[in-house]
Scaffold this motif. Structure first.
Motif, short mmCIF file in Angstrom:
data_model
loop_
_atom_site.label_atom_id
_atom_site.label_comp_id
_atom_site.label_asym_id
_atom_site.label_seq_id
_atom_site.Cartn_x
_atom_site.Cartn_y
_atom_site.Cartn_z
N VAL A 35 65.94 71.49 -23.02
CA VAL A 35 66.02 70.32 -23.89
C VAL A 35 66.48 69.10 -23.11
O VAL A 35 65.98 67.98 -23.30
CB VAL A 35 66.97 70.60 -25.08
N SER A 36 67.43 69.29 -22.20
CA SER A 36 67.98 68.17 -21.44
C SER A 36 67.04 67.65 -20.36
O SER A 36 67.16 66.52 -19.91
CB SER A 36 69.30 68.58 -20.78
N SER A 37 66.09 68.48 -19.95
CA SER A 37 65.26 68.13 -18.80
C SER A 37 64.03 67.31 -19.13
O SER A 37 63.37 66.79 -18.23
CB SER A 37 64.81 69.41 -18.07
N GLY A 38 63.68 67.19 -20.40
CA GLY A 38 62.46 66.45 -20.71
C GLY A 38 62.27 66.25 -22.20
O GLY A 38 63.25 66.13 -22.94
N ASP A 39 61.01 66.22 -22.61
CA ASP A 39 60.66 65.98 -24.01
C ASP A 39 60.28 67.32 -24.65
O ASP A 39 59.12 67.74 -24.58
CB ASP A 39 59.49 65.00 -24.08
N PRO A 40 61.23 68.02 -25.26
CA PRO A 40 60.96 69.37 -25.76
C PRO A 40 60.06 69.36 -26.99
O PRO A 40 60.03 68.40 -27.75
CB PRO A 40 62.36 69.90 -26.11
N SER A 41 59.34 70.45 -27.18
CA SER A 41 58.48 70.59 -28.35
C SER A 41 59.32 70.91 -29.58
O SER A 41 60.50 71.28 -29.48
CB SER A 41 57.48 71.73 -28.13
N ASP A 42 58.72 70.76 -30.74
CA ASP A 42 59.41 71.11 -31.98
C ASP A 42 59.80 72.59 -31.98
O ASP A 42 60.84 72.97 -32.52
CB ASP A 42 58.52 70.81 -33.19
N TYR A 43 58.94 73.43 -31.39
CA TYR A 43 59.23 74.86 -31.32
C TYR A 43 60.52 75.10 -30.53
O TYR A 43 61.41 75.84 -30.97
CB TYR A 43 58.06 75.59 -30.67
N VAL A 44 60.63 74.47 -29.37
CA VAL A 44 61.82 74.64 -28.54
C VAL A 44 63.06 74.11 -29.24
O VAL A 44 64.12 74.75 -29.26
CB VAL A 44 61.64 73.96 -27.17
N LEU A 45 62.94 72.94 -29.87
CA LEU A 45 64.08 72.37 -30.58
C LEU A 45 64.53 73.28 -31.72
O LEU A 45 65.74 73.44 -31.97
CB LEU A 45 63.72 70.99 -31.13
N GLY A 46 63.56 73.86 -32.42
CA GLY A 46 63.91 74.77 -33.51
C GLY A 46 64.64 75.99 -33.00
O GLY A 46 65.66 76.42 -33.58
N LYS A 47 64.15 76.59 -31.91
CA LYS A 47 64.80 77.76 -31.34
C LYS A 47 66.18 77.40 -30.76
O LYS A 47 67.11 78.20 -30.80
CB LYS A 47 63.92 78.36 -30.23
#
Length: 676
Positions: free
Chosen positions: A582-594
């Protein structure tokens, strides 16, 4: 007029300031604020010879500035036409830039004119200039300006100048719709609210006008498409009976009303509707759809395929199916002269479109409803024929599986609604009917492919989730897990990991935690970094350590462990890895949800460990961690926020404190460290 600030408005709030304070009046002191939007002319510059070579001073009267503005608009139209007709590319660029310069100066001069208005300025002249500003701003793509100015002009002139009011309102409608199209899909409430506000002005004051007709249908369609079916249904209901669009509005509005009902039926807490309110919503949807279908059919020639009619009849068939009125449902789905199911067919070998009534999604849904209807009637032979048709619609093995997984979801949704309504008789009938079909399919399992078997397994799981009897629930989960064993054997290689994880989740739901963990470990041994696998393993360990409480398993769920040669990260390990992502770039909604799930579970499992051990200091650390999650999570959904808030208040109670709700931040910090 209530506005919510949005970065998408650009200069709109400032440019429109002169109309937001109230009706048009020449002495309105807020007129001068408009000048701030586009800036003012320069002060001039001295070239060293004592001569002012800057632009001439701005006109000092309203009339002079108004005349300049209108002249510039005319000049801009001529320049734009010349640019459009120019064939030489270089010259075209020059003319286009010249036109742009003129129109921007025209807009600025309009604000100068409005700033010069005083008590002697005729109000109708101010109104005309405001309309011109609205129109010009729209033409050059300044949609926030056009929308805000047009909306307010439409409202202020509704009783005194119908033509200008309607024109301004229509421009505002188009401008807000442009803004809506450009807005992020998850952040469109401002634009939708403004569309609704403009539509209200046109509908309330000019209900029979073409502008009101367009506005009602536009705002209703956009509200429905953007997840506000209750508001959409309300606007569709306002389309008058004499309108040529009334019948279609009944059909689409009925679908919106049904969607609003389905959403309301599962709402919990203070906002949960009463049984009477739900019954009224359902009756409204049914009445609209019934009327719309009857009137639409009466105006069509036999054999005509009308999209609104097909979709409306499908929704009406859902309502009758839920009520156990299977004969009526069948008539809607396959009866002449305008049957739903045949309208979804395509030619042999033809490719289905991505959307519409012939798309795979809609065709699957229509056949799923037909399957449920035959099952409800107890006609298992016809039901099995539909199962085969669904496989044909699915196409390849992965697509067939997607069709069956979707069917399982539809069944769960229907059972959830029946459960919310407390209709135990219908639930019992529903479960019994599908049990009979699944039993028959299991008997033929040797001849069924992986997709059909996955349908059986997921449907057993759906039945288990819908009933309260623990013995029966366990039986259905066990049947599901048993069928999944065969699915694993027949699954294509590209689906194997997903199938294994699905089987593990069924075993977990059945309370067979050791077998579930063994299934996940087999996946992680082959794919150690599978996020879905790691999440499944941590979830199984956490759940198995909760009832009864097992601090060892809870510790493994939090900090990780190993099983069957596989390394399990645990919630803390998952949180650390996702935090870096999350800190390294623009995360997807899937990654943010997890990532949210991981952080939440780190806190939830830590709380369980602390409560079991009576560790007050650890509870205090958990409380601090939850607070940090809240501070760094302004973009959480309402459901996620409620989940976090509930945990926060539980920890407060554990500490012997009166529970107080979390305060939701307006913006997020960048904290990502864990407490544990």
């Amino acid at each position: 007029m209530r506005l919510v600030r949005s970065p998408r408005l650009g200069t709109g709030l400032v440019l429109a300031a002169f109309v937001l304070a109230g009706p048009a009046t020449a002495a309105d002191p807020t007129l001068s604020f408009a000048v701030l939007s586009l800036g003012q002319a320069g002060d001039g510059a001295d070239d060293g010879r004592g001569e002012d070579t800057g632009p001439p001073p701005d006109p000092e009267t309203f009339d002079a500035a108004y005349e300049q503005a209108t002249f510039m608009v005319s000049q801009w139209k001529e320049d734009k036409k010349a640019a459009d007709e120019e064939k030489d590319a270089a010259r075209k660029v020059e003319l286009t830039q010249a036109a742009e310069d003129v129109v921007q100066e025209a807009l600025r001069m309009m604000t100068v004119a409005l700033g010069n208005a005083d008590a002697s300025t005729p109000p109708d002249r101010i109104d005309k200039l405001r309309y011109l500003l609205c129109y010009t701003a729209y033409q050059v793509g300044r949609y926030p300006d056009a929308g805000l100015v047009g909306e307010t002009v439409a409202g202020s002139l509704a009783k005194t100048d119908a033509k200008t009011s309607q024109g301004a309102g229509y421009i505002a409608l188009l401008a807000y719709n442009k803004m809506l199209s450009a807005a992020p899909a998850k952040d469109r409430d401002f634009e939708l609210d403004r569309l609704s506000a403009v539509t209200s002005i046109l509908h309330d004051n000019f209900p029979d006008s073409a502008q009101a007709e367009t506005a009602r249908l536009l705002v209703a369609g956009q509200l429905f498409a953007n997840g506000r079916p209750d508001d959409a249904a309300a606007w569709y209901a306002k389309v008058p009976a004499k309108s040529p669009k009334h019948v279609d509005a009944q059909l689409v509005g009925g679908r919106a009303a049904f969607a609003a009902y389905a959403r309301a039926a599962v709402r919990k807490g203070e906002n949960a509707p009463t049984a009477e309110e739900l019954a009224a919503m359902l009756a409204d949807a049914k009445q609209r759809l019934t009327e719309g279908v009857q009137k639409k059919e009466a105006g069509l020639k036999a054999g005509t395929v009308d999209t609104n009619l097909v979709q409306g009849k499908y929704a009406l068939a859902q309502l009758h199916n839920r009520a156990g009125e299977y004969d009526t449902t069948l008539k809607l789905l396959v009866g002449e002269p305008f049957p739903v199911v045949p309208a979804t067919n395509v030619g042999v070998g033809a490719k289905r479109p991505a959307s519409g009534i012939k798309s795979r999604d809609f065709a699957s849904s229509a056949h799923e409803l037909l399957l449920r209807t035959y099952v409800g009637k107890g006609d298992l032979d016809e039901a099995q024929k539909v199962v085969k048709t669904l496989e044909t619609i699915g196409g390849g093995s992965g697509s067939v599986t997607a069709v069956y997984v979707n069917l399982g979801k539809q069944l769960r949704q229907e059972l959830t609604l029946l459960k919310a309504e407390g209709d135990t008789e219908r639930i019992t009938s529903f479960v019994s009917s599908f049990d009979a079909l699944l039993t028959k399919l299991v008997e033929q399992s040797a001849t069924l492919d992986a997709g059909s078997l996955e349908f059986v397994a997921t449907t057993y799981a759906a039945l288990a989730a819908s009933i309260d009897d623990e013995t029966q629930k366990s039986t259905y989960y066990s049947k599901s897990a048993k069928v999944y064993e065969t699915v694993v054997e027949k699954a294509p290689p590209e689906r194997l990991v997903t199938i294994q994880l699905e089987r593990a989740q069924i075993l977990r739901a059945a309370g067979e935690y050791d077998d579930a963990l063994e299934a996940v470990a087999a996946v992680l041994k082959q794919k150690p970094t599978s996020l879905d696998g790691q999440v499944a393993a941590a979830s199984i360990l956490a759940e198995s350590g909760t009832d009864p409480v097992d601090p060892k398993k809870l510790g493994e769920a939090l900090s990780g462990t190993s099983r069957g040669g596989a390394t399990i990260w645990g919630w803390a390990g998952i949180e650390r890895r996702l935090g870096r992502l999350v800190s390294s770039g623009d995360p997807s909604d899937y990654v943010l949800g997890k990532y949210f799930d991981a952080r939440y579970n780190v806190a939830a499992v830590s709380r369980e460990i602390a409560v079991a051990g009576g560790e007050k200091s650890r509870l205090g650390a958990v409380l601090g961690y939850v607070t940090r999650i809240a501070r760094s999570s302004a973009e959480l959904s309402d459901e996620q926020w409620d989940q976090l808030d509930e945990l926060y208040q539980k920890v407060q109670e554990d500490l012997g404190r009166p529970p107080t709700p979390l305060e939701r931040p307006e913006s997020a910090t960048t904290e990502t460290s864990t407490e544990e």
